[in-house]
Design a protein around this motif. Structure first.
Motif, PDB file in Angstrom:
ATOM      1  N   LEU A 130       0.775  -1.159   0.180  1.00 36.10           N
ATOM      2  CA  LEU A 130      -0.079  -0.031   0.025  1.00 36.10           C
ATOM      3  C   LEU A 130       1.141   1.219  -0.124  1.00 36.10           C
ATOM      4  O   LEU A 130       1.787   1.655   1.042  1.00 36.10           O
ATOM      5  CB  LEU A 130      -0.913   0.110   1.496  1.00 36.10           C
ATOM      6  N   ARG A 131       0.565   2.068  -1.195  1.00 37.20           N
ATOM      7  CA  ARG A 131       1.423   3.340  -1.036  1.00 37.20           C
ATOM      8  C   ARG A 131       0.534   4.386  -1.913  1.00 37.20           C
ATOM      9  O   ARG A 131       1.193   5.133  -2.523  1.00 37.20           O
ATOM     10  CB  ARG A 131       2.767   3.293  -1.753  1.00 37.20           C
ATOM     11  N   GLY A 132      -0.798   4.217  -1.575  1.00 34.82           N
ATOM     12  CA  GLY A 132      -1.790   5.305  -2.085  1.00 34.82           C
ATOM     13  C   GLY A 132      -1.760   6.220  -1.089  1.00 34.82           C
ATOM     14  O   GLY A 132      -1.073   6.417  -0.215  1.00 34.82           O
ATOM     15  N   ARG A 133      -3.034   7.055  -0.922  1.00 32.66           N
ATOM     16  CA  ARG A 133      -3.040   8.115  -0.031  1.00 32.66           C
ATOM     17  C   ARG A 133      -3.672   7.560   1.064  1.00 32.66           C
ATOM     18  O   ARG A 133      -2.939   7.764   2.180  1.00 32.66           O
ATOM     19  CB  ARG A 133      -4.287   9.082  -0.811  1.00 32.66           C
ATOM     20  N   ASP A 134      -4.694   6.627   1.322  1.00 29.80           N
ATOM     21  CA  ASP A 134      -5.176   5.957   2.406  1.00 29.80           C
ATOM     22  C   ASP A 134      -5.526   4.707   2.280  1.00 29.80           C
ATOM     23  O   ASP A 134      -6.080   4.336   0.879  1.00 29.80           O
ATOM     24  CB  ASP A 134      -6.043   6.769   3.170  1.00 29.80           C
ATOM     25  N   ALA A 135      -5.605   3.928   2.965  1.00 30.73           N
ATOM     26  CA  ALA A 135      -6.129   2.434   2.681  1.00 30.73           C
ATOM     27  C   ALA A 135      -6.900   1.860   4.041  1.00 30.73           C
ATOM     28  O   ALA A 135      -6.814   2.433   5.223  1.00 30.73           O
ATOM     29  CB  ALA A 135      -5.455   1.453   2.437  1.00 30.73           C
ATOM     30  N   GLY A 141       1.483  -9.990   5.461  1.00 27.06           N
ATOM     31  CA  GLY A 141      -0.046  -9.823   4.900  1.00 27.06           C
ATOM     32  C   GLY A 141      -0.180  -8.417   4.282  1.00 27.06           C
ATOM     33  O   GLY A 141      -0.669  -8.155   3.126  1.00 27.06           O
ATOM     34  N   ILE A 142       0.340  -7.270   5.034  1.00 32.22           N
ATOM     35  CA  ILE A 142       0.267  -5.901   4.517  1.00 32.22           C
ATOM     36  C   ILE A 142       1.444  -5.125   4.823  1.00 32.22           C
ATOM     37  O   ILE A 142       2.165  -5.297   5.790  1.00 32.22           O
ATOM     38  CB  ILE A 142      -0.878  -5.235   5.374  1.00 32.22           C
ATOM     39  N   ARG A 143       2.057  -4.702   3.800  1.00 35.15           N
ATOM     40  CA  ARG A 143       3.042  -3.664   3.986  1.00 35.15           C
ATOM     41  C   ARG A 143       2.631  -2.330   3.545  1.00 35.15           C
ATOM     42  O   ARG A 143       2.236  -1.834   2.452  1.00 35.15           O
ATOM     43  CB  ARG A 143       4.107  -4.095   2.797  1.00 35.15           C
ATOM     44  N   LEU A 163       3.847  -4.659   8.124  1.00 35.80           N
ATOM     45  CA  LEU A 163       4.987  -4.018   8.196  1.00 35.80           C
ATOM     46  C   LEU A 163       4.750  -2.718   7.824  1.00 35.80           C
ATOM     47  O   LEU A 163       4.254  -2.439   6.698  1.00 35.80           O
ATOM     48  CB  LEU A 163       6.070  -4.891   7.516  1.00 35.80           C
ATOM     49  N   THR A 164       5.206  -1.619   8.344  1.00 36.47           N
ATOM     50  CA  THR A 164       5.361  -0.165   7.575  1.00 36.47           C
ATOM     51  C   THR A 164       6.748   0.236   7.598  1.00 36.47           C
ATOM     52  O   THR A 164       7.596  -0.052   8.248  1.00 36.47           O
ATOM     53  CB  THR A 164       4.483   0.565   8.822  1.00 36.47           C
TER      54      THR A 164
END
Length: 309
Positions: free
Chosen positions: A92-97, A116-118, A139-140
């Protein structure tokens, strides 16, 4: 972002019925057989992808826009091991999710850092989602403006220290930003920490950390670079298969990048599982700043605070 989540919750199942595939853009009713195609259809706009019950090998990259991923029926949309860019099922590298009601399992990559989510950009809200038997749940990357909010979700069978670059963890946030964890369950860790955060500010409230079936685990909450905020009303049980059993919570063990003065740790309950014979410390503090620790219920063998150099 709140409007996006609310819209996902209110859209009726009739929107899904109009589509021809399991991944339906709720705003248009158009269905897709590939998750990435549904993401691409939203593009730089705002949209919700409703996911039908099933088990999927798909993954997706969000590069723009605000995208919500919502199971039609919570717990029945299972993503089983799909990986994009060698990183995660959702990158995920959009504006928000937002992610609601999904299951992520079996995520592994060559560098043992699969998630599962980065989250690489924007804010993320996760609700009612399960992360199972993978190297990492969430992971962020480093982002001082980022807000990660996780509610009513489960992190089970996560973590490993097999990678040459260090351990993976149940949840791991990068430097800066804000972490909010509420009413989640962390259990059955397989290495590393249950929750490792470099966030500047944390709100960790009413979660369960059950280490009774953990293997080679470390700390339950590791505030690696220090943090302010609250750790309140959580339940901790330390198991007997530990790589490091010296503490439940750590403050600034790696660096004092973030201020920790005023961090509140109160109203928590901690105990050692049956059969555990070693002593432990509830909080290990490297920050040497005034923490507000009070009103915690500690079982036999647990010392409240250990100040370390």
């Amino acid at each position: 972002m709140k409007k996006l989540i609310l819209a996902a919750a209110l859209l009726s199942a009739s929107a899904f019925a109009q589509g021809s595939g399991p991944f339906t853009v709720a705003e248009t009713g158009r269905g897709f057989f590939r998750l990435q195609d549904a993401v691409n259809a939203i593009g730089g706009g705002d949209g919700t992808i409703r996911i039908a019950p099933g088990t999927y090998k798909d993954c997706a990259i969000v590069s723009d826009g605000r995208v919500a991923f919502a199971a039609v029926t919570a717990g029945t949309a299972i993503f089983d091991g799909g990986v994009c860019e060698g990183k995660a099922t959702l990158v995920l590298r959009g504006r928000d999710a937002a992610v609601d009601g999904l299951v992520f399992r079996g995520v592994t990559v060559p560098d043992h850092n699969g998630a599962g989510i980065r989250l690489e950009k924007g804010n993320l809200t996760v609700t009612g989602t399960a992360f199972r038997d993978s190297e990492q749940g969430i992971l962020t990357t480093d982002d001082p403006a980022q807000v990660l909010t996780v509610r009513r979700s489960t992190f089970s069978g996560l973590g490993t220290c097999e990678g040459a670059g260090g351990c993976a963890h149940g949840l791991y946030t990068g430097t800066g930003g804000t972490l909010e964890l509420t009413n989640n369950r962390f259990e059955r860790g397989r290495g590393g920490h249950y929750a490792k955060a470099r966030a500047r500010r944390v709100t960790i409230v009413d979660n369960s950390f059950d280490d009774t079936q953990g293997k080679a685990t470390n700390y339950m909450i590791d505030l690696s670079s220090g943090a302010t905020g609250r750790i309140v009303g959580n339940e901790f049980v330390m198991g007997k298969d530990k790589e490091n059993h010296s503490a439940f919570i750590t403050v600034a063990p790696e660096a004092r990048t973030n201020p920790s003065a005023g961090l509140v740790i109160t109203g928590n309950r901690a105990s050692l599982a049956p059969g555990v014979s070693w002593p432990s410390n509830f909080v290990a503090d490297w920050s040497h700043e005034p923490l507000k620790i009070s009103g915690n219920q500690l079982g036999k063998g647990i010392t409240l605070l250990d100040v370390r150099n």
